[in-house]
Each structure stands twice: as structure tokens, then as C-alpha cells.
Design a protein around this motif. Structure first.
Motif, short mmCIF file in Angstrom:
data_model
loop_
_atom_site.label_atom_id
_atom_site.label_comp_id
_atom_site.label_asym_id
_atom_site.label_seq_id
_atom_site.Cartn_x
_atom_site.Cartn_y
_atom_site.Cartn_z
N LEU A 239 0.83 -1.21 0.00
CA LEU A 239 0.00 0.00 0.00
C LEU A 239 0.87 1.26 0.00
N GLY A 240 1.89 1.27 0.84
CA GLY A 240 2.79 2.42 0.89
C GLY A 240 3.51 2.64 -0.43
N VAL A 241 3.97 1.56 -1.06
CA VAL A 241 4.66 1.67 -2.35
C VAL A 241 3.69 2.14 -3.43
N ALA A 242 2.47 1.62 -3.41
CA ALA A 242 1.46 2.01 -4.40
C ALA A 242 1.14 3.50 -4.29
N ALA B 148 1.55 -2.42 -15.56
CA ALA B 148 2.40 -1.64 -14.65
C ALA B 148 2.29 -0.15 -14.92
N GLN B 149 2.20 0.61 -13.85
CA GLN B 149 2.07 2.06 -13.97
C GLN B 149 2.85 2.72 -12.86
N GLY B 150 3.60 3.74 -13.20
CA GLY B 150 4.36 4.47 -12.18
C GLY B 150 5.55 3.68 -11.67
N GLN B 151 6.42 4.38 -10.96
CA GLN B 151 7.55 3.70 -10.34
C GLN B 151 7.94 4.46 -9.08
N ALA B 152 8.63 3.75 -8.21
CA ALA B 152 9.06 4.37 -6.95
C ALA B 152 10.41 3.80 -6.56
N ASP B 153 11.27 4.64 -6.06
CA ASP B 153 12.56 4.18 -5.58
C ASP B 153 12.40 3.70 -4.14
N ILE B 154 12.57 2.42 -3.95
CA ILE B 154 12.38 1.83 -2.63
C ILE B 154 13.67 1.94 -1.84
N ALA B 155 13.56 2.48 -0.66
CA ALA B 155 14.75 2.65 0.19
C ALA B 155 15.39 1.30 0.50
N ALA B 156 16.72 1.29 0.45
CA ALA B 156 17.45 0.05 0.74
C ALA B 156 17.16 -0.40 2.17
N GLN B 157 16.92 -1.70 2.32
CA GLN B 157 16.63 -2.24 3.64
C GLN B 157 17.67 -3.29 4.01
N GLU B 158 17.91 -3.39 5.30
CA GLU B 158 18.88 -4.38 5.76
C GLU B 158 18.28 -5.79 5.63
N ILE B 159 19.04 -6.66 5.00
CA ILE B 159 18.55 -8.02 4.75
C ILE B 159 19.31 -9.00 5.64
N ASP B 160 18.56 -9.79 6.38
CA ASP B 160 19.16 -10.78 7.27
C ASP B 160 18.90 -12.17 6.68
N PHE B 161 19.90 -12.71 5.98
CA PHE B 161 19.73 -13.98 5.29
C PHE B 161 19.50 -15.14 6.25
N ILE B 162 20.00 -15.00 7.48
CA ILE B 162 19.81 -16.08 8.46
C ILE B 162 18.33 -16.30 8.73
N LYS B 163 17.57 -15.20 8.75
CA LYS B 163 16.14 -15.30 9.05
C LYS B 163 15.33 -15.82 7.87
N VAL B 164 15.90 -15.72 6.67
CA VAL B 164 15.23 -16.26 5.48
C VAL B 164 15.50 -17.75 5.35
N LEU B 165 16.60 -18.21 5.94
CA LEU B 165 17.05 -19.60 5.80
C LEU B 165 15.99 -20.65 6.15
N PRO B 166 15.20 -20.48 7.26
CA PRO B 166 14.19 -21.50 7.58
C PRO B 166 13.18 -21.73 6.44
N TYR B 167 12.76 -20.66 5.78
CA TYR B 167 11.82 -20.79 4.66
C TYR B 167 12.44 -21.57 3.51
N LEU B 168 13.67 -21.19 3.16
CA LEU B 168 14.34 -21.87 2.05
C LEU B 168 14.57 -23.34 2.37
N THR B 169 14.92 -23.62 3.62
CA THR B 169 15.17 -25.01 4.04
C THR B 169 13.91 -25.85 3.92
N ILE B 170 12.79 -25.30 4.37
CA ILE B 170 11.52 -26.03 4.30
C ILE B 170 11.16 -26.37 2.85
N LEU B 171 11.33 -25.39 1.97
CA LEU B 171 11.01 -25.62 0.56
C LEU B 171 11.87 -26.74 -0.02
#
Length: 442
Positions: free
Chosen positions: A151-154, A222-245
Motif C-alpha cells: 500500500l505504501g509503495v502504491a 504496470a504504472q508508475g515507479q518508486a525508488d524503494i529505500a534500501a533495507q537491511e537483509i538478514d539472510f539467516i532469518k530467510v534460511l528457515p523458509y528456504l530449508t523447508i522448501l
């Protein structure tokens, strides 16, 4: 779901009256509250309460003595498929709760946003929602996590809100249908007796072309564009999802997969935050609690199905569907697997239109689909796939479904606007019917 030796083979329409009572109470209450302008109208009367009068009616009209009827009911509740289904629900709920509490959802969204080009925001959010829903196994959890960010990006990119809502909802239902740990997959595979990985591979035949077409549509829109601020990515927290898949697709037992996922999600929290062991235990229990309604309903539906099957209700439904299958079959006097698959699709779609819950519709129609599959040489994985696909299609197209209501309230648009832009569900419906119609049978 019942294997009772005294199951009646005599078709009886009267035996279906408890199911109609359940639907009448559930739908009637929803329509009433909707007319009163109540939010989430179809969820005001809990399904586990609506089914109780139906169970009483089923016991009352049973041809067995009361004690025997109660034993049949309890036998249906205690069937191995029902118990296994309920245990998987608990583990899936625990994983979702722990992963969310430890920041896994936020980390996954951040990773997705970092990969989305600023001029491809609509297809980008479709992909983000699709991945998260496939990993989490819940469309509602995905919408709750992704919709506020979308919603914020839109707003920033001046993208039509209904289009963005449709992209998020489409991705969420893609994952709900495909995920190995979603409650729809659990219900469809357990009722049809197939492996989750086999159903997953079968679903890919439908999901890949449908998702590619949907991506093209959202790219063109697709309509419009927005520059999304860089966010800190923690790959360790993504790991459980990838492991399950990875583990699930590799064919590891689902109980082991979910247990490993829960442990990894907890460990990621312990390593990266001040997440404690006691909080870990509390979140596991909270996840169990989140699955309470579908857990109890699955058991009660299992018992009700056993009573209806014993009284000949399911035999009556099978007989009616058989007539349609034979009528539309192109085989020489023989009913075709193709027609049987379309019959399963039709009955689960109709049921889901009534109950506005894709998992409940699968549980309710699972026995009927399994008997049709056995009689017409439809493999269990195809039967499970049909149930899951068409229940999710309808779930994404009904404006009174939980997904449409949640995203509509987040975006401050009407639920009808949301479902009218859930293009993946529309595309999947067309793709599924075409594939079922033209593909070869082995």
C-alpha cells in the motif's frame, strides 16, 4: 475418511440433510451479518459452532442405534487421515508463528523488495507474495505481512490501489495453492492419500503457465515507479523458509520438515536477537492456538462425513456425479477420468462458494473425490491437485472470502474491486480447464 465395515451403499438424499443444515447456518449467518454491515460477516458464526446442529441431526436420522451412531462418529474423528491432518496443522501453525516472531517474514519481504526493479512493482509484488505464501503456507499471513508495505509503495508510485491489491492477493493464493505446508495441501493430500511432493509437482503443471501469464498481465498493466529505500537483509532469518522448501520438495517426511523448520526459525531468533527459549515455547503454543478452528472443524467434519457415508449420503452424491460424468464422457460407454476430474473440480468449487473457506471445502468433499478417483482411474495426486486448485480459485474470486476482506480493509477499497483484479485466479481457472481437457491419460 471412514473405513467402517457397515458403511451403507444405498444412496440416500436424506443422509445429506445435515450437510445442508451446516451450509444453511453458516451461509445464512454470513448473509445476515453482511446485510447489517458487519465486517467479516461470513466469519461471525464460527464454523465449529455451525456444524454442531448438523451433527445432532445426523445422529437423529441415522439408521443405527444411538450408541452405534456415536461410535461411527468417533471413528470418523479418529481416522488416521484426520489425526495426521490435525497434527500437521499444529506444526504448520507453530512454524508460521515462530518465523513471524523471529523476523523471518520481514526479512523475506526485505529480500524481495531489494530485488524488485522500480518500474516493475506490480509483477514484483506478485512474486514477493507468491514466494512468501509458498514458504509460509498461508495466504492470510502473507496478505497481512505484505499488504501494508504494498500500500505504501502504491501510494508513492501512484499505482491504482485495486491493481496492487490484486497483485498481492494473486501471489498469496498462488502460494496457498502450491505450498507444501499450506492447510489446503495438507487437507487435499491426506484425504486423497498421496505424497505432498507428488501433489506439488502435479500442481506445477498448472501453476507455472498460469503464473507466467499473470506476470505478463501485471507487467503490461504496470504504472508508475518508486525508488524503494534500501533495507537491511538478514539472510539467516530467510534460511528457515528456504530449508523447508528444499526439504519438502526432496520428499522428506512432512513431520520432520516442519519440525526442522520450527527449530531453525527459533535458532535464527536466538542468534540474531534477544529472542529467548521461553518466548520460543510460547510462540509454538500460539501457533497451535492459531490452528484451533480448522483443527476442531476437521475432526468434526470427519465424524459428520462418517455418519453421512454410513447412511448413504456420499453414495447419493456419487450417483448424481456419475450421471453427469457418463453424460459428458466421450469414451465408448465408459466414464472418462477427464470428466471425473472436472466433476471433482465442480463439487469443490460449489462447496467453497458456499462456505467461503478453501480448506473446509476440501475436507467436506474429500471423501466424494476419493471415491470418484478410485472408480475412474484418477491418480491420487491428480485428485488432490484438482481439489486444491479449484478451491483456491474460488477463494480468490468471492468478495466475501477472508482474503478479499482483509486486503480490501487494508487498502480501503471494496472487496469486489480486490477480487476483480486477482488475475491469477482467473487465469488459473482457464489454464486448469484447458489442461484437464487436452492432456493425455496414462
Amino acid at each position: 475418511m471412514t473405513t467402517s465395515s457397515d458403511t451403507s451403499n444405498t444412496p440416500s438424499f436424506v443422509a445429506l440433510l445435515p450437510l445442508f443444515l451446516f451450509l444453511a447456518l453458516f451461509i445464512g449467518a454470513g448473509l445476515y451479518f453482511q446485510s447489517q454491515g458487519v465486517d467479516f460477516a461470513f466469519y461471525q458464526l464460527p464454523s465449529v459452532v455451525a456444524i454442531l446442529p448438523a451433527i445432532i441431526l445426523a445422529l437423529f436420522i441415522s439408521k443405527q442405534k444411538l450408541n452405534q451412531s456415536i461410535e461411527t462418529f468417533i471413528g470418523g474423528i479418529g481416522h488416521a487421515n484426520i489425526i495426521a491432518m490435525c497434527l500437521i496443522y499444529l506444526l504448520a501453525g507453530a512454524f508460521a508463528a515462530v518465523a513471524k516472531a523471529t523476523g523471518g517474514v520481514d526479512a523475506t519481504v526485505a529480500l524481495g523488495l531489494s530485488l524488485v526493479p522500480s518500474n516493475l512493482l506490480l509483477p514484483g509484488f506478485f512474486v514477493i507474495a507468491a514466494f512468501i505464501a509458498t514458504a509460509m503456507g498461508t495466504s492470510m499471513g502473507t496478505i497481512a505481512a505484505v499488504a501494508p508495505i504494498a500500500l505504501g509503495v502504491a501510494d508513492q508510485a501512484q499505482i491504482d490501489l485495486a491493481l496492487m491489491a490484486g497483485a498481492v492477493m494473486s501471489g498469496a493464493l498462488f502460494g496457498d495453492n502450491l505450498s507444501i505446508i499450506s492447510d489446503t495441501t495438507i487437507a487435499s493430500t491426506r484425504t486423497q492419500g498421496c505424497e505432498m511432493k507428488d501433489k506439488f509437482k502435479e500442481n506445477l503443471i498448472f501453476a507455472i503457465p498460469a503464473s507466467l501469464i499473470t506476470l505478463v498481465l501485471f507487467t503490461l498493466a504496470a504504472q508508475g515507479q518508486a525508488d524503494i529505500a534500501a533495507q537491511e537483509i538478514d539472510f539467516i532469518k530467510v534460511l528457515p523458509y528456504l530449508t523447508i522448501l528444499v526439504l519438502a520438495v526432496a520428499g522428506l517426511n512432512v513431520f520432520v520438515v516442519l519440525t526442522v523448520g520450527i527449530l531453525l526459525a527459533g535458532i535464527s531468533g536466538l542468534l540474531t536477537t534477544d529472542y529467548g527459549v521461553i518466548k520460543f515455547g510460547q510462540d509454538i503454543y500460539a501457533g497451535f492456538s492459531n490452528m484451533q478452528e480448522i483443527f476442531i472443524l476437521s475432526m468434526l467434519v470427519g465424524g459428520l462425513a462418517a455418519l453421512m457415508q454410513q447412511a448413504g449420503g456420499l453414495a447419493y452424491v456419487n450417483k448424481q456425479i456419475e450421471k453427469l460424468i457418463v453424460r459428458f464422457s466421450k469414451a465408448k460407454g465408459e466414464a472418462s477420468p477427464r470428466a471425473a476430474e472436472l466433476g471433482m473440480a465442480g463439487i469443490v468449487a460449489l462447496t467453497n462458494t458456499c462456505v467461503a473457506n478453501n480448506t473446509v471445502s476440501i475436507v467436506v468433499t474429500g471423501d466424494i473425490a476419493k471415491e470418484l478417483a478410485g472408480k475412474h482411474q484418477v491418480t491420487p495426486k491428480r485428485a488432490a491437485s484438482m481439489l486444491d486448485i479449484f478451491s483456491c480459485i474460488i477463494q480468490g474470486l468471492i468478495p466475501y472470502g477472508a482474503q478479499a476482506l482483509l486486503i480490501a480493509s487494508t487498502f480501503s477499497i471494496s472487496p469486489l474491486e480486490a477480487v476483480s483484479h486477482a488475475w491469477y485466479c482467473l487465469v488459473l481457472a482457464v489454464v486448469a480447464v484447458v489442461i484437464v481437457t487436452i492432456r493425455k491419460r496414462h
